[in-house]
Design an enzyme around this catalytic site. Sequence first.
Site, mmCIF file in Angstrom:
data_model
loop_
_atom_site.group_PDB
_atom_site.id
_atom_site.type_symbol
_atom_site.label_atom_id
_atom_site.label_comp_id
_atom_site.label_asym_id
_atom_site.label_seq_id
_atom_site.Cartn_x
_atom_site.Cartn_y
_atom_site.Cartn_z
ATOM 1 N N ALA A 172 0.778 -1.240 0.000
ATOM 2 C CA ALA A 172 0.000 0.000 0.000
ATOM 3 C C ALA A 172 0.809 1.290 0.000
ATOM 4 O O ALA A 172 0.332 2.306 -0.494
ATOM 5 C CB ALA A 172 -0.947 0.008 1.202
ATOM 6 N N ALA A 173 2.013 1.316 0.611
ATOM 7 C CA ALA A 173 2.735 2.582 0.744
ATOM 8 C C ALA A 173 3.085 3.137 -0.642
ATOM 9 O O ALA A 173 3.354 2.370 -1.552
ATOM 10 C CB ALA A 173 4.002 2.366 1.564
ATOM 11 N N GLY A 175 0.421 5.287 -0.258
ATOM 12 C CA GLY A 175 -0.947 5.399 0.203
ATOM 13 C C GLY A 175 -1.943 6.119 -0.678
ATOM 14 O O GLY A 175 -3.100 6.241 -0.299
ATOM 15 N N LYS A 177 -3.344 5.181 -3.519
ATOM 16 C CA LYS A 177 -4.414 4.260 -3.926
ATOM 17 C C LYS A 177 -5.252 3.846 -2.714
ATOM 18 O O LYS A 177 -6.470 3.678 -2.822
ATOM 19 C CB LYS A 177 -3.827 3.031 -4.622
ATOM 20 N N ASP A 229 2.061 -2.865 4.207
ATOM 21 C CA ASP A 229 3.326 -2.692 3.499
ATOM 22 C C ASP A 229 4.402 -3.489 4.214
ATOM 23 O O ASP A 229 4.433 -3.534 5.457
ATOM 24 C CB ASP A 229 3.744 -1.227 3.399
ATOM 25 N N ASP A 256 5.059 -9.157 4.968
ATOM 26 C CA ASP A 256 5.449 -9.545 3.625
ATOM 27 C C ASP A 256 4.192 -10.004 2.894
ATOM 28 O O ASP A 256 3.498 -10.926 3.327
ATOM 29 C CB ASP A 256 6.471 -10.688 3.728
ATOM 30 N N CYS A 342 3.347 -0.758 -12.785
ATOM 31 C CA CYS A 342 3.712 0.347 -13.677
ATOM 32 C C CYS A 342 4.817 -0.121 -14.620
ATOM 33 O O CYS A 342 5.695 0.636 -15.004
ATOM 34 C CB CYS A 342 4.136 1.586 -12.896
#
Length: 869
Positions: A172-173, A175, A177, A229, A256, A342
């Site tokens: 997530a980090a 943050g 999204k 994260d 993890d 990405c």
Amino acid sequence: MGKRGGKKGGRGRGGGGAGRTRSQWQDIARENEKFERYYNEPEFLSEEEKDIFWATMRKDLPNSFRFTGSRGHALAVQQRLKDHHIPEITSIKYEDEFVEPPRPVSWYPDQLAWSMTTPKNVIRRFAPFASFQKFLVAETDVGNISRQEVVSMIPPLLIDARPGMTVLDMCAAPGSKSAQLMELLHAGEEDAIAQVTEQINNGTAGPEPLGPEGLNDDGRSTGLLIANDADYKRAHMLIHQMKRLSSPNLIVTNHDATMFPSIKLPPLPTTDGSKPPNRYLKFDRILADVPCSGDGTARKNVGVWKDWTPGNALGLYSTQARILVRALQMLKVGGRVVYSTCSLNPVENEAVIASAIERCGGAANVKIIDCSQELPGLKRAPGLKTWKVMDREGRMWNNWQEIEEHRDQEGINGLARLAEGMFAPTGEAANLPLDRCMRVYPHQQDTGGFFITVLEKTSEIKAKPESSNVIPKASVAALAAELDSRKNEVDGKPLEKLESLDELVTPDQDAEKELAKNATVAEAAHQLPYSATLDASAPVSIPKRDADDLDLEEEVPAKRTKLDDGSEVLVGDRPVHVPAPVVGTGIDTPGDSTPATSAATTQPFKKKGPRQEEPFKYLDPNHEELLPIYAFYKLSDRFPRDRFMVRNVEGLPTRTIYYTSALGRDILTCNEGQGLKFVHCGVKMFVKQDAQRENVCRWRVQTDGLKIVEPWLGPEKSVILTKRETLRRLLVEMFPKIADDGWKALGEIGEQVKDIPMGCSILRVQATGEEDGLPEAMVLPLWRSLHSLNLMLPKEERRAMLLRIYNDSTPLINTTQKKGGKTESTAEAEELALMEENLEVGQEAQDEVDERETYTKDGDEEDRFNTTV
């Protein structure tokens, strides 16, 4: 913070470049023979598109941003941009042409995402852009605007999250999204609460909680977002980003993602009195925005051009597949996983999708959703059905059979990293509709590159073990052949003289190892790399490592290996550097396999890690500190009183009282001491504040929690404000005096505050639509002291509101200091000293000290448009 490389701070994975200066980034040539040769393959682009694709890739990325928070407030901030800044900018002419202003992203709902392509030389030349920059910086500082690349906004929009759902963001980090997901979980909440309170006030409400589906906790969302994260410091960066949304429906974890632990729920009662079976949390929606090489970010992360190698993707493939399989295990039947990167490399994208679906039992269990009609206006290309794989030496391979034939004839040299799962599926799996995956190419609408796939779980699964053909695992023979290809020596040292397998790493592997370590969530190409944000001594988790570095050691005879901190570890039959083991990751729900990890068994060892988190302790609803709060604020009986929580071992409300959702409470209490690493939950609701007299309720409502509790407070605690000038004075003047007729200068609220009791009150700003009124309804905390009044907002929030509402950058006035630095009386001096301390320490800074949150600011946030606008 140390030196940050690259344009806007050197974010990037696969691009490397940590520590480079801006001039060094500018010197990087935007060309790379292997990179360009690989993506010139016909399966990626038609001949007609290639020139414009590469021309776009070599241009700088446009700036983009998103209005955040509740829909009503986001639209109010957006309106300021439309009404004031856009008209000013559109009137500018440069070289006889009107300047193109920022424009809303056509496919983003409610025009809440914007993009601008204005060249920097134009921005720096005209005054309206300076005003626009102040607006962006101020609103970003207080969390009303978030810098986010346009394409990274797509995955949360396709996940179809709604109030009441349980959602997991696995990587997530920093943050941005997660913030989008949280906004979806709270969609419609303000209107639902307003309807419920109206029913309560007119006497038509029954005793049961009211509200529509998902908002049936008296209008409050019953959903939950778990944002995870693997890196501890980045998890705290995530907290910093998410705290701005003030949601009690958030838990932040530090695990993890490849072996995210199962989360226990309270058992359901049985009718026969027998012991109830264990229950575990299943998710309605999961976002797997996985570690990737980031080559779709070459427009922003210029280091991609210098550092791109095919090994970047090859080394991350196995980690990405394990994360996706684990996501599918934890998903409810009928639930959705959105997988995104990405990167444009099919090894990280279509190959991972195909491999994960195969491990989970095939298309009968996991369906690829067709999203081609979603987000009208978004230009995208279909996923690939066939592709080639480039090995680390730049050779192109069409299929796995070619690899096997070459290995039989010429050996393993350069091929140990490859696996069958990296190629397009064959046989029955070839019918998998990979064309339903979504590719966004930079030239299609002037963005970065991105890949998104939406998966639906159609039946329960039991994941197959990893196949050595699907996930790269080097055999002893393969290792021997690789060594033989190096002529039995490394850097001139005979193999028998090597002290450890670490010396087998060649310089190019070393570079790839660093790139893989720096890999993070897909949007991380816009953030500082780990090497820039973390101490050198910080532990590195397996997903950040190069998978092949582990694979080459797979079947080497067992030995113990020292870690960086001096401790030793034995993992299966291979020595590796690993993080501390996660307690409880073997727990799983019926029908699931254990988390998607390798077969190695970790033996416990002691390793110095991040500090121990303070525990989450829930307060008895009738705690002696809570009862005076209920009485002072006339708190409605409808407001839940069993969700107040503190963060200390003793479970005592000493400084801060938090509030969480019911599901958040159940998870924290049920999993206490079970090895799950919870690092954040709850919104600061009440903060203790000093007062000059006894019998004053010292618990003030914290700004973060005010909107949650405000509808349930008695009207006696309200101060009503409708005039623009009154609010402006409260924003500009800190500690306006009330004693000695000072209240008369406070206009419409003077009579209201003159005789209110000391302590906290609620300022209700009403939008009247009048010329001298305010454009938006707000609720803000006030503190009535012995001699003065204070609007309990931090300075940056005051400045942002002044700029947004009044276009005013007037310096704030602190009336606590008289001429010569002296105050009028000893009593007033004591009061003002307390007020200043409460404001500067008790208001915001003290809250950070209480939790001892240590986060590293994300690089984009640090820049706050200063380098671009």
